[in-house]
Design an enzyme around this catalytic site. Structure first.
Site, PDB file in Angstrom:
ATOM      1  N   PRO A 302       0.807  -1.224   0.000  1.00 48.35           N
ATOM      2  CA  PRO A 302       0.000   0.000   0.000  1.00 48.35           C
ATOM      3  C   PRO A 302       0.838   1.270   0.000  1.00 48.35           C
ATOM      4  O   PRO A 302       1.884   1.337   0.638  1.00 48.35           O
ATOM      5  CB  PRO A 302      -0.788  -0.113   1.310  1.00 48.35           C
ATOM      6  CG  PRO A 302       0.088  -0.928   2.200  1.00 48.35           C
ATOM      7  CD  PRO A 302       0.780  -1.911   1.295  1.00 48.35           C
ATOM      8  N   ARG A 304      -0.968   4.823  -1.407  1.00 46.65           N
ATOM      9  CA  ARG A 304      -2.019   5.828  -1.309  1.00 46.65           C
ATOM     10  C   ARG A 304      -2.897   5.660  -0.065  1.00 46.65           C
ATOM     11  O   ARG A 304      -3.181   6.614   0.658  1.00 46.65           O
ATOM     12  CB  ARG A 304      -2.905   5.733  -2.563  1.00 46.65           C
ATOM     13  CG  ARG A 304      -3.932   6.820  -2.738  1.00 46.65           C
ATOM     14  CD  ARG A 304      -4.892   6.471  -3.853  1.00 46.65           C
ATOM     15  NE  ARG A 304      -4.222   6.151  -5.094  1.00 46.65           N
ATOM     16  CZ  ARG A 304      -3.826   7.055  -5.992  1.00 46.65           C
ATOM     17  NH1 ARG A 304      -4.057   8.338  -5.769  1.00 46.65           N
ATOM     18  NH2 ARG A 304      -3.209   6.700  -7.106  1.00 46.65           N
ATOM     19  N   ARG A 341      -1.731  15.773 -10.143  1.00 47.64           N
ATOM     20  CA  ARG A 341      -2.769  14.788 -10.396  1.00 47.64           C
ATOM     21  C   ARG A 341      -4.025  15.331 -11.081  1.00 47.64           C
ATOM     22  O   ARG A 341      -4.606  14.642 -11.924  1.00 47.64           O
ATOM     23  CB  ARG A 341      -3.132  14.036  -9.107  1.00 47.64           C
ATOM     24  CG  ARG A 341      -1.973  13.270  -8.493  1.00 47.64           C
ATOM     25  CD  ARG A 341      -2.436  12.313  -7.383  1.00 47.64           C
ATOM     26  NE  ARG A 341      -3.339  11.304  -7.891  1.00 47.64           N
ATOM     27  CZ  ARG A 341      -4.650  11.294  -7.649  1.00 47.64           C
ATOM     28  NH1 ARG A 341      -5.195  12.224  -6.882  1.00 47.64           N
ATOM     29  NH2 ARG A 341      -5.433  10.346  -8.148  1.00 47.64           N
ATOM     30  N   CYS A 372       2.065  28.856 -15.893  1.00 42.48           N
ATOM     31  CA  CYS A 372       1.641  29.348 -17.217  1.00 42.48           C
ATOM     32  C   CYS A 372       1.062  28.212 -18.052  1.00 42.48           C
ATOM     33  O   CYS A 372       1.657  27.810 -19.065  1.00 42.48           O
ATOM     34  CB  CYS A 372       2.840  29.976 -17.929  1.00 42.48           C
ATOM     35  SG  CYS A 372       3.598  31.258 -16.944  1.00 42.48           S
ATOM     36  N   TYR A 401       1.259  10.870  -3.931  1.00 36.25           N
ATOM     37  CA  TYR A 401       1.504  11.308  -5.301  1.00 36.25           C
ATOM     38  C   TYR A 401       1.292  12.811  -5.434  1.00 36.25           C
ATOM     39  O   TYR A 401       0.816  13.293  -6.450  1.00 36.25           O
ATOM     40  CB  TYR A 401       0.629  10.499  -6.269  1.00 36.25           C
ATOM     41  CG  TYR A 401       0.780   9.020  -6.069  1.00 36.25           C
ATOM     42  CD1 TYR A 401      -0.200   8.270  -5.444  1.00 36.25           C
ATOM     43  CD2 TYR A 401       1.965   8.375  -6.431  1.00 36.25           C
ATOM     44  CE1 TYR A 401      -0.041   6.904  -5.193  1.00 36.25           C
ATOM     45  CE2 TYR A 401       2.154   7.014  -6.197  1.00 36.25           C
ATOM     46  CZ  TYR A 401       1.150   6.296  -5.576  1.00 36.25           C
ATOM     47  OH  TYR A 401       1.333   4.950  -5.331  1.00 36.25           O
TER      48      TYR A 401
HETATM   49  C1  LIG Z   1       4.551  -1.930  -7.948  1.00 35.16           C
HETATM   50  C2  LIG Z   1       3.669  -1.015  -7.163  1.00 35.16           C
HETATM   51  N1  LIG Z   1       3.372  -1.353  -5.902  1.00 35.16           N
HETATM   52  C3  LIG Z   1       2.608  -0.556  -5.125  1.00 35.16           C
HETATM   53  C4  LIG Z   1       2.095   0.628  -5.594  1.00 35.16           C
HETATM   54  C5  LIG Z   1       1.269   1.474  -4.671  1.00 35.16           C
HETATM   55  O1  LIG Z   1       0.006   1.638  -5.118  1.00 35.16           O
HETATM   56  P1  LIG Z   1      -1.038   2.455  -4.249  1.00 35.16           P
HETATM   57  O2  LIG Z   1      -0.407   3.746  -3.899  1.00 35.16           O
HETATM   58  O3  LIG Z   1      -2.194   2.600  -5.129  1.00 35.16           O
HETATM   59  O4  LIG Z   1      -1.335   1.639  -3.021  1.00 35.16           O
HETATM   60  C6  LIG Z   1       2.369   1.022  -6.910  1.00 35.16           C
HETATM   61  C7  LIG Z   1       1.796   2.265  -7.452  1.00 35.16           C
HETATM   62  O5  LIG Z   1       1.877   2.631  -8.535  1.00 35.16           O
HETATM   63  C8  LIG Z   1       3.176   0.178  -7.715  1.00 35.16           C
HETATM   64  O6  LIG Z   1       3.482   0.512  -8.979  1.00 35.16           O
END
Ligand SMILES: Cc1ncc(COP(=O)(O)O)c(C=O)c1O
Length: 445
Positions: A302, A304, A341, A372, A401
């Site tokens: 995880p 996000r 984003r 700009c 992000y």
């Molecule tokens: C290989 C991999 N693992 C984990 C993640 C984390 O994903 P999230 O932030 O959606 O939990 C990502 C996100 O792009 C990823 O590319």
């Protein structure tokens, strides 16, 4: 006397400690946001440290109550800095680094290298060298070229490196196309189709300096349904049965990546971590039993869902203008250089005025960034109570992000980042200065 109102009920994406304090202003983890903006400047990323810790603990608890053999790996691409790596280590998580830079940051934080997973679909020889030299626990191999290169470097270094193979399971994850990674047409991993992934198992088993211990699949990000995880577990179990039969491969670690969604708006309703853990552990165990293989160690990555809702960004309102008959624009002193984003994915954020979060909205306005680019709009339609220059405007749920994609477009220094906890604030990333912008630049001779 104003009662203290819990803001996360009113504006769901805010950290759970958020409230309106006695002066009627937004407070997070005991810190008044307007005062923070005055003290640390703006744009300012504010992270509720306890919220991050609570979300780490929710993951650890959700898996530990269901399995004695699991690993929660923080995806540092969501937000990487020394302090967050220290926090993750302290909470017992492992860490996913998607580049030499993320790896170097984790090592600088004294993150235990054996708990680091190096990812990447185009790792350079230098990045692989750094990973081997620092003895990271696992490298997730994304291609045959990388496998050969890694085996060569490991042999030269006399190191036997534990590796996983990244598999592309061909699963659609119903999220934005740019953050879908498990579908067939993906730049990532070894496809299940045409025996590509099976051939990779054979090659990895032959590689003298690589120890193939497992497989990995990451199907996408901002995912709200648990079904794609169950489907992935089923597909990978079939693959492992074939890999066992054909190449004698015993999978000891099955990493199902990250992807659990976060709350950006009132309609976002991601499943709780508990249900994710239930779906993953039960489906992996059932599918492995179905193919008569022992259950491997289960890992998730995880990003996000741990940091997004623990973070918010404070800006200063610079201008308010109305385009007659069209719309209002409230321009702030940040934008696409600290939050890409909205432009990249059409992501929608909630905004409020920190000095009067409960005041009745009087206008609907687009929150415009200062860059700009006409597309530099942070929020297309925000309902705000009479914003004026000097107001502190907050966008919620910017913890993932956000800073990790920050850039210097238009010569904009990257913001400061603070952790707040129990009424205290600590700078974890200093604000860039104009000197920082040019410190790598050389004068023309
Ligand atoms: C290989 C991999 N693992 C984990 C993640 C984390 O994903 P999230 O932030 O959606 O939990 C990502 C996100 O792009 C990823 O590319």
């Amino acid at each position: 006397m104003l009662v203290s109102v819990t803001m996360s009920l009113l504006i769901p994406p805010l950290p759970r400690s958020s409230k309106v304090n006695a002066t009627g202003r937004l407070e997070v983890a005991g810190c008044d946001v307007v005062e923070l903006a005055t003290e640390f400047g703006t744009p300012l990323f504010i992270y509720d440290e306890q919220e991050i810790r609570d979300r780490c603990r929710a993951y650890m608890e959700a898996f530990s109550t269901r399995s004695s053999n699991f690993e929660v790996i923080y995806a540092s691409k969501a937000f990487s800095c020394i302090a967050i790596c220290q926090l993750m280590a302290a909470e017992g998580l492992s860490l996913d680094a998607a580049s030499g830079g993320e790896l170097y940051t984790a090592l600088t934080a004294w993150f235990p290298p054996e708990k680091i997973f190096l990812h990447g679909n185009a790792n350079t020889a230098g990045e692989l060298e750094l990973a081997l030299r620092s003895e990271v626990g696992h490298i997730v191999i994304d291609s045959m070229d990388e496998m050969m290169e890694l085996d060569r470097i490991a042999a030269r270094r006399g190191r036997r490196q534990q590796v996983l193979l990244r598999i592309t399971p061909g699963i659609e994850a119903h999220t934005h196309d740019f953050i879908q990674t498990g579908k067939l047409d993906s730049k990532f991993g070894f496809a299940l189709a045409e025996g590509v992934a099976l051939d990779a198992v054979a090659a990895a088993k032959k590689a003298g300096s690589l120890d193939l211990v497992g497989i990995h699949a990451h199907i996408g990000s901002q995912i709200f349904s648990l079904e794609p995880y169950r489907q992935t577990a089923a597909r990978l179990a079939d693959f492992l049965a074939a890999a066992r039969e054909k190449h004698g491969f015993d999978c000891r670690l099955l990493d199902l990546g990250g992807g659990l969604g976060a709350v950006y708006g009132p309609d976002d309703d991601p499943p709780p971590v508990d249900r994710l853990a239930e779906a993953i552990v039960s489906s992996v165990e059932a599918e492995m039993a179905r193919v008569e293989l022992p259950p491997p160690r289960i890992a998730v990555e995880p990003g996000r869902s741990i940091v997004a809702n623990a973070g918010l960004t404070a800006y200063e309102v610079e201008t308010v203008k109305t385009v007659a008959g069209l719309r209002n624009f409230v321009a702030v002193n940040g934008g696409m250089s600290d939050n890409l984003r909205p432009m990249l994915y059409g992501a929608v954020y909630q905004a409020l005025i920190a000095g009067r979060p409960l005041a009745e909205p009087t206008i609907t306005a687009a929150i415009a960034g200062k860059h700009c680019e006409s597309g530099d709009i942070l929020v297309n339609e925000a309902s705000l109570p009479g914003p004026v220059p000097g107001d502190i405007l907050v966008t919620a749920a910017t913890g993932a992000y956000g800073y990790s994609m920050a850039n210097n477009y238009n010569g904009q220094p990257r913001p400061a980042v603070i952790f707040v906890k129990d009424g205290n604030a600590q700078v974890v990333i200093k604000r860039e200065s104009y000197e920082d912008l040019v410190h790598l630049q050389e004068k023309l001779e």
